[in-house]
Design an enzyme around this catalytic site. Structure first.
Site, mmCIF file in Angstrom:
data_model
loop_
_atom_site.group_PDB
_atom_site.id
_atom_site.type_symbol
_atom_site.label_atom_id
_atom_site.label_comp_id
_atom_site.label_asym_id
_atom_site.label_seq_id
_atom_site.Cartn_x
_atom_site.Cartn_y
_atom_site.Cartn_z
ATOM 1 C CE LYS A 38 -14.609 10.870 -1.871
ATOM 2 N NZ LYS A 38 -13.480 10.261 -1.193
ATOM 3 C CB ALA A 115 -10.560 12.981 -2.021
HETATM 4 N N1 ATP Z 1 -11.387 -3.411 6.362
HETATM 5 C C1 ATP Z 1 -11.471 -3.656 5.054
HETATM 6 N N2 ATP Z 1 -11.860 -4.881 4.609
HETATM 7 C C2 ATP Z 1 -11.949 -5.137 3.292
HETATM 8 N N3 ATP Z 1 -11.661 -4.264 2.336
HETATM 9 C C3 ATP Z 1 -11.262 -3.036 2.714
HETATM 10 C C4 ATP Z 1 -11.150 -2.663 4.077
HETATM 11 N N4 ATP Z 1 -10.731 -1.374 4.132
HETATM 12 C C5 ATP Z 1 -10.598 -0.971 2.874
HETATM 13 N N5 ATP Z 1 -10.910 -1.961 2.016
HETATM 14 C C6 ATP Z 1 -10.874 -1.918 0.540
HETATM 15 O O1 ATP Z 1 -9.701 -1.212 0.156
HETATM 16 C C7 ATP Z 1 -9.982 -0.317 -0.914
HETATM 17 C C8 ATP Z 1 -9.666 1.118 -0.451
HETATM 18 O O2 ATP Z 1 -10.528 1.444 0.629
HETATM 19 P P1 ATP Z 1 -11.374 2.785 0.613
HETATM 20 O O3 ATP Z 1 -12.045 2.951 -0.698
HETATM 21 O O4 ATP Z 1 -12.231 2.781 1.814
HETATM 22 O O5 ATP Z 1 -10.180 3.859 0.744
HETATM 23 P P2 ATP Z 1 -10.286 5.436 0.828
HETATM 24 O O6 ATP Z 1 -9.345 5.863 1.888
HETATM 25 O O7 ATP Z 1 -11.706 5.815 0.990
HETATM 26 O O8 ATP Z 1 -9.723 5.935 -0.593
HETATM 27 P P3 ATP Z 1 -10.055 7.303 -1.405
HETATM 28 O O9 ATP Z 1 -8.935 8.236 -1.135
HETATM 29 O O10 ATP Z 1 -10.085 6.839 -2.840
HETATM 30 O O11 ATP Z 1 -11.383 7.830 -0.979
HETATM 31 C C9 ATP Z 1 -11.444 -0.539 -1.285
HETATM 32 O O12 ATP Z 1 -11.517 -1.484 -2.314
HETATM 33 C C10 ATP Z 1 -12.049 -1.125 -0.014
HETATM 34 O O13 ATP Z 1 -13.176 -1.938 -0.241
HETATM 35 C C1 DNN Z 2 -8.812 8.777 -7.258
HETATM 36 C C2 DNN Z 2 -8.426 8.300 -5.870
HETATM 37 N N1 DNN Z 2 -9.149 7.105 -5.560
HETATM 38 C C3 DNN Z 2 -8.683 9.324 -4.793
HETATM 39 N N2 DNN Z 2 -10.092 9.558 -4.677
HETATM 40 C C4 DNN Z 2 -7.947 10.622 -5.034
HETATM 41 C C5 DNN Z 2 -6.591 10.557 -4.442
HETATM 42 C C6 DNN Z 2 -5.873 11.869 -4.581
HETATM 43 C C7 DNN Z 2 -4.476 11.819 -4.080
HETATM 44 C C8 DNN Z 2 -3.781 13.096 -4.309
HETATM 45 C C9 DNN Z 2 -2.367 12.999 -3.782
HETATM 46 O O1 DNN Z 2 -2.146 13.237 -2.606
HETATM 47 O O2 DNN Z 2 -1.471 12.624 -4.556
HETATM 48 MG MG MG Z 3 -12.961 6.876 -0.258
#
Ligand code: ATP
Ligand code: DNN
Ligand code: MG
Length: 229
Positions: A38, A115
């Site tokens: 990451k 991200a």
């Molecule tokens: N299929 C699912 N079942 C339950 N919870 C989920 C599921 N998908 C996502 N979530 C929950 O939704 C929230 C956002 O998901 P996740 O952290 O995977 O997003 P992300 O795309 O990785 O965001 P970031 O940009 O912050 O990295 C988290 O709390 C995660 O546990």
């Molecule tokens: C802190 C958050 N959970 C993510 N990791 C970062 C998301 C950045 C978004 C930037 C944007 O497109 O506005």
């Molecule tokens: Mg994530």
């Protein structure tokens, strides 16, 4: 050398980490060693970041959070703003060094998670897709299944295609307890309009536990090289 996947999504919170962990679990069940990466992470509470903790649990390797990230920021905000606050600018050369370590760690698969959405700013003048390493990765788009996702999914896939990135498929992920209205119709639309294969669905797990999530992911869609042995 490891096969490299990059997980992007239709937005922040689309479920990139959750789906990356589900994928890691599937790869491990197929006998493969998975190394997560990451590159940029923002948001620590009591010294912990949920993405890093989840990736480490999913890969089952004895890694520490800072083994799998390069630019880690305290505040849960846009990373390039955090980078300025914390006086720690994002530098692609540093990402290259850590990615190189991951790729040469002996793992079969490296899963790198972005991200936010595809066009993550890394400074006031650059975005993450300008990191050359992404051109060597097979890209998976996680679609957070909610109203508006069709546009975001199609924009992301089309842009990547036009820019010569290798998009190997998309995952339809439900992040909340209620499926979006007309879920099945929206999924069918995605299957029809997306210029890349459908890898499968990840369903909502009420414990937010990727290891218990039900899914229909078909690794053979993205994993042709490995299915051979
Ligand atoms: N299929 C699912 N079942 C339950 N919870 C989920 C599921 N998908 C996502 N979530 C929950 O939704 C929230 C956002 O998901 P996740 O952290 O995977 O997003 P992300 O795309 O990785 O965001 P970031 O940009 O912050 O990295 C988290 O709390 C995660 O546990
Ligand atoms: C802190 C958050 N959970 C993510 N990791 C970062 C998301 C950045 C978004 C930037 C944007 O497109 O506005
Ligand atoms: Mg994530």
């Amino acid at each position: 050398m490891a096969k490299q996947f990059f997980i992007t999504g239709t937005d922040t919170d689309a479920g990139k980490t959750f789906c990356a962990c589900v994928l890691a679990k599937k790869f491990r069940e197929a006998g493969l060693q998975v190394r997560p990466y990451k590159p940029i992470v923002a948001g620590f509470e009591n010294g912990h970041n949920a993405d890093l903790d989840s990736h480490i649990r999913a890969c089952g390797l004895p890694l520490k959070p800072h083994d799998i990230t390069t630019f880690a920021y305290q505040e849960a905000i846009a990373p390039h703003i955090a980078a300025e606050h914390e006086n720690n600018p994002i530098d692609f050369k540093q990402l290259d060094l850590d990615l190189h370590k991951a790729v040469n760690s002996g793992a079969d698969v490296v899963i790198t998670e972005g991200a936010g959405g595809w066009f993550l700013p890394v400074s006031s003048t650059a975005v993450l897709p300008q990191w050359d390493a992404l051109k060597k990765m097979e890209i998976i788009i996680v679609v957070g299944m909610k109203l508006g996702c069709l546009n975001h999914a199609l924009m992301t896939a089309t842009l990547l295609d036009n820019e010569g990135f290798r998009v190997v498929g998309f995952i339809a992920n439900t992040t909340g307890p209620e499926k979006m209205p007309f879920y099945q119709e929206n999924l069918e639309t995605l299957k029809q309009i997306m210029p890349c294969p459908f890898i499968g669905e990840v369903f909502y797990n009420e414990e937010h536990d990727f290891s218990k999530a039900s899914e229909t992911i078909d690794l053979s869609v993205i994993n042709a090289d490995y299915v051979c042995y």
